[in-house]
Structures are given as structure tokens and as C-alpha cells.
Design a protein around this motif. Structure first.
Motif, short mmCIF file in Angstrom:
data_model
loop_
_atom_site.label_atom_id
_atom_site.label_comp_id
_atom_site.label_asym_id
_atom_site.label_seq_id
_atom_site.Cartn_x
_atom_site.Cartn_y
_atom_site.Cartn_z
N VAL A 89 -23.73 88.20 -33.67
CA VAL A 89 -23.70 87.32 -34.84
C VAL A 89 -22.31 86.72 -35.04
O VAL A 89 -21.31 87.25 -34.53
N SER A 108 -21.17 85.50 -44.95
CA SER A 108 -22.44 85.00 -44.40
C SER A 108 -22.52 85.41 -42.94
O SER A 108 -21.53 85.34 -42.21
N VAL A 109 -23.72 85.82 -42.52
CA VAL A 109 -23.94 86.30 -41.16
C VAL A 109 -25.06 85.48 -40.55
O VAL A 109 -26.13 85.31 -41.16
N ALA A 110 -24.86 84.97 -39.33
CA ALA A 110 -25.87 84.16 -38.65
C ALA A 110 -25.96 84.57 -37.19
O ALA A 110 -24.94 84.86 -36.55
N SER A 111 -27.18 84.61 -36.67
CA SER A 111 -27.41 85.02 -35.30
C SER A 111 -26.80 84.03 -34.32
O SER A 111 -26.90 82.82 -34.49
N VAL A 145 -31.40 89.53 -46.23
CA VAL A 145 -32.03 88.39 -45.55
C VAL A 145 -33.24 87.96 -46.38
O VAL A 145 -34.14 88.76 -46.63
N SER A 164 -33.02 84.51 -39.42
CA SER A 164 -31.93 84.80 -38.49
C SER A 164 -30.56 84.63 -39.13
O SER A 164 -29.54 84.55 -38.43
N ALA A 165 -30.50 84.55 -40.45
CA ALA A 165 -29.23 84.44 -41.17
C ALA A 165 -29.33 85.21 -42.48
O ALA A 165 -30.42 85.34 -43.05
N ARG A 167 -26.71 87.29 -45.88
CA ARG A 167 -25.44 87.43 -46.59
C ARG A 167 -25.19 88.89 -46.93
O ARG A 167 -26.13 89.71 -47.00
#
Length: 367
Positions: A89, A108-111, A145, A164-165, A167
Motif C-alpha cells: 500500500v 489515508s491508505v490505498a492499495s 474501509v 481497496s482504500a 483511512r
């Protein structure tokens, strides 16, 4: 013809002399007092079989090997890792101005790979770096998610939002503060959110009338240079006082903004039209097919024949011509276009034609 779908009247600036005063705090900010963007690369673990397909994302395997090696676990060379509960990520965050070590910020976290969902995953400790390459925060925690997906054995699938994203509120701890020029020098600079020479001049004038001549100087359409105390405590109080001062912003320029995708049209209050005559009409052609079947008599030896029969109808709406007089204002433009019955696409054509004719006294922006 459909009626006009959307005409939004936004008074970008009220009539001259009747503008509403606004606080300097709402129209300007202190130069150097701004957020900074942080970014980092990490791993999310604990997924329920929705992680990266490691055969297609080799960087995920490399990251897993490096992470395990840092923990003292050695994986033999040539060992093929088949993991579906891990995802690579990218982690992003915004470091607010004056953030101090020990404070927390949202992330924020995104694949980065082909993970189907990050729901239920945990982000492992990830350093977040600034544009200078220095680490300013460390991120870790349980993801939230909002999206989810479900699929069937036949290949059908439904997805709600973006699984796929996600916080992590307060998911990063600040490790380093960003130096700020706020307390440096003999002056500070106020930057207007919207460049305008009139607003800059009025802001400097209000400050000078309140705090004395030559306290503030308008540098350009954005910046106002203000002499300020050197002592940090006094400077904070000084800026607090400045933020409360009231300024009459300058009138916004005349603009017509058209969103071609949504049909939304925004017309500023200072838009004017020079003398012009406009007519609008729509030609509609309708073609309908009514095949006729010709059946032969019994035992006649003939063949059944299908004969096409077309019905063509042409309809043209009767739209009156309307005249714009000198200095026509917004309300008259809207009423005239509504009388014609123009749809948003037609209105764009009318405004563009007025601009080409030199009759539209405004900047036409199509987005």
C-alpha cells in the motif's frame, strides 16, 4: 424542448459599494504557515484472502522478505511465497502547520497492487517522508474501509464504494516538526486566497488606518507585507488582531462558467451583454418504420414479400428572437434564455455565439 436544467446565479461580488466586509482571516493566510504532504510505502496484513496475488506483484514479495529479515526471520532463497493476506500500500498524510512531535495525524491508505479489499487489515509500521526525503511521522494501525465487494461462483460481482482504500484516524505520530519562517524577520506576509489588486490595496489600507501609516504595503495582487513585532508572543497576538480586521473585498471579474458534463452554468453578477439579437430553434427529425407483409394467394406459386414503409416527420420549434439592449444584466439574460426554452447544451452555444460576436462582456470558461 426541455426547460433550462440548471442556471445558478452566484454573486461573485455584490454591487459596487454594497460589498459585505470580510475578516482578513477568511480571505488571506500568513506566508509559510501551510501544511506539508507526506507519503510512505508499507504493508497491510491480516486480510481475509483479499490481498495481492504475489505471482503478479513481485514488489509485495520483496517487501515481505525485507520486513521479515528486519525481524530476524530468514526465508531460504528460491522459496516461492504464496500469500493472499498481505497487500502493498501507499500511505499519505497531511502534516499541519506547527505540528509538534508526539501529536497524531490522520492517514489515508490505498492499495498499490491488485488486492481486492483492505477491509480488516492492519497497517504495519510505515515511515512517512516529506519532499526532502526526511521522515516526519510513523504510521501504524487498524484500517477503516467503507467499501466492500462480493462475488459469486459464476463470476458475477458487486462492489460498493472503494474497498481497496481506507483511512486510519490518528494513525500516524509526528516525529519531526517542520521549520516555519513565522517568527523570522521584521515582517510577515499575508497572501490572499484569491488574487485581486483591489482587495490587496484595501487590506493594506485597513491595516495602516488601524495600526498606523507604513505598517502594511501591498506588494502585488496576492501579497501584503506587514511590519510585525520580533518577539514570538507579541507576534502571535499581533496576527490574532490582524485576523479580526474587516476588509471589503474587490468585486470579482465577470465570468461565465459552464460545466459541459453536468449542464451546470454559473453566471457572475457582473456579466453584461452588449446590444445583440438572438434566436434559437431546434429541428427534430422522426423516422418510423412500418414493414408491410404481402402474402400471395393460395396455390398461386408466389412468395411472401416484406415491403418496407417509412414515415418521416420533421418538426421545427417556433422560437422567438429576443433582443439584448446595452448593458443587459444577469436577470434579463436568464429570463430571455428561459423564454426560448434552451437546454444547457443549447445555452452553451448561445453564450459562445455571443462571445464570438463580441457582445458578451465576460470571460467564458468551459470545464
Amino acid at each position: 424542448m426541455k426547460r433550462l436544467l440548471a442556471i445558478l446565479f452566484i454573486a461573485a461580488g455584490l454591487a459596487a459599494g454594497a460589498a459585505q466586509a470580510e475578516r482578513i482571516k477568511d480571505i488571506a493566510s500568513v506566508a509559510g504557515v501551510r501544511p506539508n504532504q507526506l507519503v510512505g510505502y508499507g504493508l497491510v496484513v491480516g486480510l481475509n484472502g483479499t490481498g495481492d496475488q504475489t505471482t503478479q506483484t513481485p514488489f509485495t514479495v520483496q517487501s515481505i522478505r525485507a520486513m521479515l529479515a528486519a525481524q530476524g526471520v530468514t526465508i531460504p532463497q528460491g522459496q516461492n511465497l504464496q500469500l493472499s493476506n498481505v497487500a502493498a500500500v501507499m500511505v499519505t498524510a497531511e502534516l499541519k502547520a506547527f505540528a509538534k512531535p508526539g501529536q497524531t495525524i490522520d492517514i489515508s491508505v490505498a492499495s498499490l497492487g491488485n488486492a481486492e479489499s483492505l477491509r480488516g487489515g492492519t497497517l504495519l509500521m510505515t515511515p512517512l517522508k516529506g519532499a526532502d526525503g526526511q521522515v516526519y511521522a510513523m504510521a501504524q494501525g487498524q484500517l477503516i474501509v467503507s467499501g466492500f465487494g462480493a462475488g459469486g461462483d459464476d463470476g458475477s460481482r458487486i462492489t460498493v464504494n472503494v474497498p481497496s482504500a481506507g483511512r486510519i484516524p490518528n494513525g500516524a505520530t509526528v516525529e519531526r516538526s517542520v521549520p516555519s519562517p513565522f517568527a523570522m524577520g521584521e515582517s510577515l506576509v499575508l497572501n490572499l486566497h484569491t488574487p485581486d489588486f483591489t482587495t490587496a490595496q484595501r487590506t493594506a489600507k485597513v491595516i495602516n488606518e488601524t495600526l498606523g501609516p507604513d505598517t502594511a504595503q501591498a506588494v502585488d495582487a496576492v501579497s501584503i507585507k506587514v511590519r510585525a513585532p520580533k518577539d514570538t508572543d507579541q507576534r502571535v497576538s499581533f496576527v490574532s488582531f490582524l485576523e479580526k480586521l474587516q476588509v471589503d473585498p474587490g468585486d470579482a471579474p465577470a465570468k461565465v462558467i459552464v460545466n459541459a458534463r453536468t449542464g451546470t452554468i454559473v453566471i457572475g453578477s457582473h456579466v453584461r451583454v452588449q446590444p445583440a439579437a438572438v434566436t434559437h430553434g431546434s429541428l427534430t427529425v422522426t423516422i418510423s418504420e412500418d414493414p408491410q407483409v404481402s402474402q400471395p394467394e393460395p396455390l398461386s406459386g408466389g412468395e411472401t414479400v416484406v415491403t418496407p414503409e417509412s414515415d418521416v416527420e420533421i418538426t421545427q420549434e417556433k422560437s422567438p428572437m429576443f433582443l439584448f439592449g446595452p448593458g443587459t444584466e444577469l436577470s434579463e439574460i436568464v429570463n430571455a434564455v428561459n423564454r426560448v426554452g434552451a437546454a444547457p447544451g443549447d445555452l452553451v452555444a448561445i453564450l459562445e455565439a455571443l462571445r464570438q460576436a463580441g457582445a458578451l462582456r465576460a470571460e467564458l470558461i468551459v470545464i
